[in-house]
Design an enzyme around this catalytic site. Structure first.
Site, short mmCIF file in Angstrom:
data_model
loop_
_atom_site.label_atom_id
_atom_site.label_comp_id
_atom_site.label_asym_id
_atom_site.label_seq_id
_atom_site.Cartn_x
_atom_site.Cartn_y
_atom_site.Cartn_z
N ASP A 100 0.83 -1.20 0.00
CA ASP A 100 0.00 0.00 0.00
C ASP A 100 0.87 1.26 0.00
OD1 ASP A 100 -2.09 1.78 0.24
OD2 ASP A 100 -2.33 1.48 2.39
N ASP A 288 -1.74 5.94 -5.79
CA ASP A 288 -2.36 4.96 -4.90
C ASP A 288 -2.74 3.72 -5.69
OD1 ASP A 288 -3.67 3.56 -2.94
OD2 ASP A 288 -5.03 5.16 -2.38
#
Length: 393
Positions: A100, A288
């Site tokens: 992440d 992201d």
């Protein structure tokens, strides 16, 4: 062996040991994409809400919108989130972790967690690791649609053949929200900056750099194109994979927030659609891998879709022709990065891959952008390198 022969032998031994390339170790691992189990319309709203909640400490100030987003997320049971996971080893035990870019903590389920989300995933057994050391400090990490709680531990973490010795990480005793219940991954591996850490410890990759386990303080990410067979990618630690891109990498400075580096965010010059520049100014974009959209403030998404032929808007959602022929490029650092036409549309209902998400001047670059570039993240130079993805990768 006389003393001169011994000195020469020692010299060559030390020289070759010291100069042995670190990259001789396998520093790349395969990634697999997680796809949402929500209906597509629910999924679009979930991505928007998840993004708002995930980055609320940095960007969002409207509490009413936050409360609404949280309620909607809580009502979505057995939900899944987009992202890419790969296998790591903690204390000789294998786990699948979501890599992440928007968080900075490593956590995995503890053997002591008896909740259903933990019981259906791999759990860390402290007694099976001779190098584990407990740290009797509690922690909590909040994500967009879920939270984890537990205590800290310390052990060796291996990604490919690259090791972080004595890494502090979270052992989850409790998971809240349906966010984690049906996930394909066991835990989360944060790839943001140290300042973003909720457990206030250096990230795993930061430790690898400090311990000189890698040659360079950067990692590269490659994601397969949307029209490729399967949804996979690769993560390369401490270097780049030159087979995955064409031309040269162009580096862009990461922006600070409140005087600190936290998330991977850079300036964006503009967007070009069919050769027409939209004249966007002072825009920034978060990178992201946990989002299947490009998110923009409402006013920016409206301007964007004015130039997309045949686009329409209904109930907060933009649609585009299923076989759109528009030519879209994002201009960053004076370089244009073309978006494949297949990445301008998502789903069988032909939703636009660009959707509105609130106010401000910050965008989010999810998969529709990241699949078109090879991206390199440098934690020492505070920069993101970009190059067009190779068509033959």
């Amino acid at each position: 062996m006389n003393k001169y022969t011994l000195i020469i032998w020692l010299y060559f031994t030390i020289f070759f040991i010291d100069s042995a390339p670190i990259t001789s170790k396998s520093n790349s691992i395969s990634l697999k994409k997680i796809t949402t189990k929500l209906l597509l319309k629910e999924g679009l709203q979930f991505y928007k809400d998840h993004h708002m909640l995930k980055y609320q400490s940095i960007f969002v100030t409207d509490q009413a919108r936050l409360i609404s987003a949280k309620k909607r997320s809580e009502n979505l049971t057995r939900s899944n989130v987009i992202g890419y996971y790969g296998e790591i080893t903690v204390g000789n035990q294998a786990f699948r972790t979501l890599f992440d870019l928007g968080s900075s903590d490593l956590w995995i389920p503890s053997q002591n967690c008896t909740q259903h989300p933990c019981s259906i995933h791999r759990r860390f057994n402290e007694r099976l690791s001779k190098t584990f050391r407990p740290i009797n400090i509690s922690y909590s990490v909040k994500y967009g649609a879920g939270s984890v709680y537990g205590t800290l531990g310390q052990d060796n973490v291996l990604v490919g053949e690259i090791e972080s010795v004595g890494q502090i990480f979270g052992l989850a005793w409790k998971e809240e929200g349906s966010f984690f219940e049906t996930q394909e991954f066991d835990g989360i591996f944060g790839m943001g900056f140290n300042n973003l850490s909720s457990i206030k410890t250096p990230t795993t990759f930061s430790n690898m750099v400090e311990q000189k386990a890698v040659k360079d303080p950067c990692f590269g990410i490659y994601l397969e194109r949307s029209d490729d067979a399967g949804h996979r990618g690769s993560l390369t630690l401490g270097g780049i994979d030159k087979t995955k891109f064409t031309g040269n990498l162009n580096y862009n400075n990461v922006s600070k927030f409140n005087g600190n580096y936290s998330v991977w965010i850079i300036d964006v010059d503009d967007i070009s659609i069919n050769g027409h520049k939209l004249n966007f100014k002072t825009k920034k974009a978060i990178f992201d891998t946990g989002n299947d959209l490009i998110l923009m403030p409402d006013k920016d998404a409206k301007i964007y879709h004015k130039f997309i032929n045949g686009s329409s808007f209904n109930n907060g959602t933009y649609f585009v022709p299923c076989r759109t022929t528009d030519l879209v490029a994002y201009i960053i650092g004076g370089i244009s990065y073309n978006i494949d036409q297949s990445d301008l549309v998502t789903g069988s209902y032909c939703y636009s891959s660009v959707q509105p998400a609130g106010d401000g001047d910050t965008w989010t670059f999810g998969d529709p952008f990241l699949r078109n570039v090879y991206s390199v993240y440098n934690i020492k130079n505070y920069s993101i390198g970009l190059a067009p993805v190779s068509k033959t990768a």
